[in-house]
Design an enzyme around this catalytic site. Sequence first.
Site, PDB file in Angstrom:
ATOM      1  CE  LYS A   1      -4.484  -1.389   1.687  1.00  0.00           C
ATOM      2  NZ  LYS A   1      -5.533  -1.214   2.682  1.00  0.00           N
TER       3      LYS A   1
ATOM      4  CE  LYS B   1      -6.094  -8.124  -1.996  1.00  0.00           C
ATOM      5  NZ  LYS B   1      -5.921  -7.569  -0.661  1.00  0.00           N
TER       6      LYS B   1
ATOM      7  CE  LYS C   1     -13.637  -3.131   0.625  1.00  0.00           C
ATOM      8  NZ  LYS C   1     -13.434  -2.824   2.038  1.00  0.00           N
TER       9      LYS C   1
END
Length: 350
Positions: free
Chosen positions: A120, A213, A216
Amino acid sequence: MEFPEQPTSPERVFSGVQSTGNLHLGNYLGAIVKFVELQNNYDCLYCVVDLHAITVPQDPIALRNNTREIAAAFIACGIDPKKNIIFNQSQVPEHAELAWVLNCVARIGWLNRMTQFKDKAGKDRENASMGLLDYPVLMAADILLYRATHVPVGEDQKQHLELARDIAQKFNNDFAQSIVRNGYDGGVFFPLPEPLISGPATRVMSLRDGSKKMSKSDASEYSRINLSDDADQIAQKIRKAKTDPEPLPSEEKGLEARPEANNLVGIFAALSGRAKSEVLKEYGGANFSTFKNALVDLSVAKLSPITAQMRRIREDDGYIDQVLRDGSDRARAIARENMNAVKDIVGFLR
Ligand code: TYM
């Protein structure tokens, strides 16, 4: 001196979902379906983790909206808000309070190893928020605040769960004598939380790329099926999903080097409550157009009622806010008691 004898803590389930937009099929199959199952056998707390959401910038209006959206999804998927505790994290200040204590237990080296932080934060790590690095400690606090024993999550949260266990263990060790003095059996205050990661869809992959993956934050809407998608959108996304030229294999082993096929079969299995091997018994030898048609029908049949129910619930935000307030009151009663125990153990006056 008489030591008070404390009751041993009951088995309890805790899990959380971030209040960021685009709740998707991965969240549903990897986590929320399990939440629904577990409510029959455990005391469960399901939390919309808005404190976690702000580790990256959020628009305040969208954040409130997303918190309600996740709560509506919990209820629409079948979690009973009377039987279980549905709440949002920021209404229970003890989450942040315990996180501080656990910050002083966790080691910087442990956090530096977290792969989700590395992903991230990307290349510009110096510029990531302190909260993003500390995210897993707050997550440990979420779980340990309720002395939860079982935590249903998708595969991507496994490392965070291991960290939560390490933090619990170190707290129990660091304060062993004080824990015994305060009457906790065997010097254990925090149970080591057990991750529950099982079934054919613990890691649902992007529909555009079987090595990534489903997430969102993926820029491509075609990479994921959102719980808010209508039947046409679901059908379009599945029809466009990446595949390979071979027909489906008859056995699971044949999926090994075929990530996209493996993903679609996993989704089919999870939605139909079957094992992948059973799905392949039925569809082995079929080409993808046949299989995708069946997957569209199944997905629409399973997801459309949830989407419709979510929309109905979202028409009454007053109801959702009431569920979250009521859940937060109930969560807080447990949280306060455990936080008081932590204060006694650590040596804070109260
Ligand atoms: P979050 O909001 O990213 O995801 C919510 C849940 O969905 C699972 N999940 C997936 N499962 C399968 N395939 C996927 N592609 C997929 N994407 C997401 C996640 O594993 C998760 O179970 N850190 C957590 C929230 C959290 C939490 C907690 C969880 C905060 N405190 C305490 C458990 C206990 C998170 O970001 O989830």
